[in-house]
Design a protein around this motif. Structure first.
Motif, PDB file in Angstrom:
ATOM      1  N   LEU A 125       0.821  -1.205   0.000  1.00 44.75           N
ATOM      2  CA  LEU A 125       0.000   0.000   0.000  1.00 44.75           C
ATOM      3  C   LEU A 125       0.860   1.262   0.000  1.00 44.75           C
ATOM      4  O   LEU A 125       0.579   2.217  -0.744  1.00 44.75           O
ATOM      5  CB  LEU A 125      -0.944   0.003   1.200  1.00 44.75           C
ATOM      6  N   ASP A 126       1.915   1.268   0.790  1.00 47.03           N
ATOM      7  CA  ASP A 126       2.804   2.436   0.796  1.00 47.03           C
ATOM      8  C   ASP A 126       3.471   2.614  -0.562  1.00 47.03           C
ATOM      9  O   ASP A 126       3.666   3.745  -1.036  1.00 47.03           O
ATOM     10  CB  ASP A 126       3.875   2.286   1.882  1.00 47.03           C
ATOM     11  N   GLY A 127       3.805   1.492  -1.217  1.00 47.97           N
ATOM     12  CA  GLY A 127       4.416   1.581  -2.537  1.00 47.97           C
ATOM     13  C   GLY A 127       3.463   2.148  -3.573  1.00 47.97           C
ATOM     14  O   GLY A 127       3.860   2.936  -4.434  1.00 47.97           O
ATOM     15  N   GLN A 128       2.187   1.768  -3.492  1.00 50.77           N
ATOM     16  CA  GLN A 128       1.200   2.296  -4.430  1.00 50.77           C
ATOM     17  C   GLN A 128       0.928   3.773  -4.187  1.00 50.77           C
ATOM     18  O   GLN A 128       0.759   4.561  -5.130  1.00 50.77           O
ATOM     19  CB  GLN A 128      -0.110   1.501  -4.326  1.00 50.77           C
ATOM     20  N   ALA A 129       0.870   4.161  -2.912  1.00 48.86           N
ATOM     21  CA  ALA A 129       0.594   5.562  -2.575  1.00 48.86           C
ATOM     22  C   ALA A 129       1.807   6.458  -2.787  1.00 48.86           C
ATOM     23  O   ALA A 129       1.663   7.645  -3.091  1.00 48.86           O
ATOM     24  CB  ALA A 129       0.122   5.667  -1.132  1.00 48.86           C
ATOM     25  N   GLY A 130       2.999   5.893  -2.590  1.00 49.86           N
ATOM     26  CA  GLY A 130       4.214   6.696  -2.682  1.00 49.86           C
ATOM     27  C   GLY A 130       4.571   7.373  -1.376  1.00 49.86           C
ATOM     28  O   GLY A 130       5.478   8.211  -1.327  1.00 49.86           O
ATOM     29  N   TYR A 131       3.888   7.005  -0.307  1.00 44.37           N
ATOM     30  CA  TYR A 131       4.159   7.555   1.024  1.00 44.37           C
ATOM     31  C   TYR A 131       3.506   6.621   2.053  1.00 44.37           C
ATOM     32  O   TYR A 131       2.644   5.806   1.700  1.00 44.37           O
ATOM     33  CB  TYR A 131       3.615   8.975   1.170  1.00 44.37           C
ATOM     34  N   PRO A 132       3.870   6.722   3.345  1.00 42.97           N
ATOM     35  CA  PRO A 132       3.215   5.900   4.363  1.00 42.97           C
ATOM     36  C   PRO A 132       1.740   6.289   4.487  1.00 42.97           C
ATOM     37  O   PRO A 132       1.415   7.394   4.904  1.00 42.97           O
ATOM     38  CB  PRO A 132       3.993   6.231   5.648  1.00 42.97           C
ATOM     39  N   CYS A 133       0.851   5.387   4.090  1.00 44.15           N
ATOM     40  CA  CYS A 133      -0.560   5.760   3.962  1.00 44.15           C
ATOM     41  C   CYS A 133      -1.476   5.062   4.952  1.00 44.15           C
ATOM     42  O   CYS A 133      -2.686   5.306   4.938  1.00 44.15           O
ATOM     43  CB  CYS A 133      -1.033   5.499   2.535  1.00 44.15           C
ATOM     44  N   ILE A 134      -0.957   4.197   5.797  1.00 37.45           N
ATOM     45  CA  ILE A 134      -1.815   3.449   6.721  1.00 37.45           C
ATOM     46  C   ILE A 134      -1.922   4.194   8.045  1.00 37.45           C
ATOM     47  O   ILE A 134      -0.907   4.623   8.619  1.00 37.45           O
ATOM     48  CB  ILE A 134      -1.290   2.030   6.937  1.00 37.45           C
ATOM     49  N   ARG A 135      -3.158   4.346   8.525  1.00 38.45           N
ATOM     50  CA  ARG A 135      -3.434   5.016   9.791  1.00 38.45           C
ATOM     51  C   ARG A 135      -4.336   4.119  10.634  1.00 38.45           C
ATOM     52  O   ARG A 135      -5.102   3.313  10.102  1.00 38.45           O
ATOM     53  CB  ARG A 135      -4.148   6.356   9.560  1.00 38.45           C
ATOM     54  N   PRO A 136      -4.287   4.253  11.967  1.00 36.52           N
ATOM     55  CA  PRO A 136      -5.167   3.444  12.814  1.00 36.52           C
ATOM     56  C   PRO A 136      -6.628   3.830  12.642  1.00 36.52           C
ATOM     57  O   PRO A 136      -6.952   4.987  12.365  1.00 36.52           O
ATOM     58  CB  PRO A 136      -4.669   3.755  14.233  1.00 36.52           C
TER      59      PRO A 136
END
Length: 260
Positions: A125-136
């Motif tokens: 997911l981070d690779g697809q977004a290009g940044y850390p995109c996961i949040r709680p």
């Protein structure tokens, strides 16, 4: 042939996972290039959030995006439409997660909200977004889509009771919740209304259950080789697998790439 707006699903249609890694086949890249050269408008219709679709879109030079199954529509940087899930759906998700039912996720316009991701999911997911995109999930304030992942989706506590203003799509492995009145095809119709093209100018390519409506609604719906039988039945044309050049071949058969 006059200008056509050619909408592609991403996963399994533009992006192949043959060999275990996501890639856009060279023949598909060629098809998109030829469509543009012949005066047509390549576009995307996907369940992905815009932030997860941007990489593929930019790689192919595509600006018109119907994302989150029609809940979020963009033309370049302009937001044409944004339809959010009702607050009751978000409360349900936060509540079930706090009770220990953690196999759930939600998407807004920048992040994926989930509490149980493993390293492979995070990296993808981070690779697809290009940044850390996961949040709680505790930080969730609004969402276009929600998911409950379970071997038995019918037993999901998240959607055991109906939620007003929410439509559910069930598959073998998950349940997807979207705002009532949204779908890929309805998103395409809204894009057509906003941009001034006719529904009869739409050609659609897809491979999944959530593509069937747009394949039926488009002037020509094309199912790619790996699509289930029910999706193929919704299409006007069934083409070869994408790794065998199916998209390029279908564009030629339909006269979309003549003279290139």
């Amino acid at each position: 042939m006059g200008r056509r707006y050619v909408f592609f699903d991403i996963d399994g249609t533009l992006v192949s996972y043959a060999g275990g890694t996501g890639h856009i086949p060279d023949a598909t890249r060629r098809a998109v290039e030829l469509l543009r050269r012949n005066g047509h408008v390549p576009a995307i219709a996907t369940a992905r959030g815009a932030f997860l679709a941007r990489g593929v879109a930019e790689e192919l030079g595509i600006g018109l995006l119907v994302c989150c199954c029609g809940a979020h529509i963009l033309n370049g940087t302009e937001v044409l439409s944004a339809v959010w899930l009702p607050e009751g759906a978000l409360r349900r998700l936060r509540g079930t997660v706090s009770e220990g039912f953690v196999r759930s996720a939600a998407l807004d316009d920048r992040c994926v909200y989930m509490d149980d991701e493993d390293e492979a999911v995070r990296d993808y997911l981070d690779g697809q977004a290009g940044y850390p995109c996961i949040r709680p999930v505790a930080e969730l304030r609004r969402a276009f889509l929600m998911y409950s992942f379970s071997p038995d989706p019918s037993a999901s506590p998240l959607f055991r009771e109906p939620i007003e203003g929410v439509v559910l799509d069930r598959t073998q492995h998950f349940i997807e919740a979207r705002p009532a009145g949204t779908s890929k095809w309805r998103g395409i119709l809204e894009a057509a209304r906003r941009l001034g093209f006719a529904p009869g100018d739409v050609v659609a390519f897809g491979d999944g259950a959530n593509d069937a409506e747009m394949l039926r609604g488009a002037s020509v719906g094309v199912a790619v080789g790996g699509a289930p039988d029910a999706v193929k039945a919704a299409a006007d044309l069934v083409t070869d697998d994408i790794d065998a050049g199916g998209i390029l071949r279908a564009c030629a058969e339909l006269g979309l790439t003549d003279g290139a």
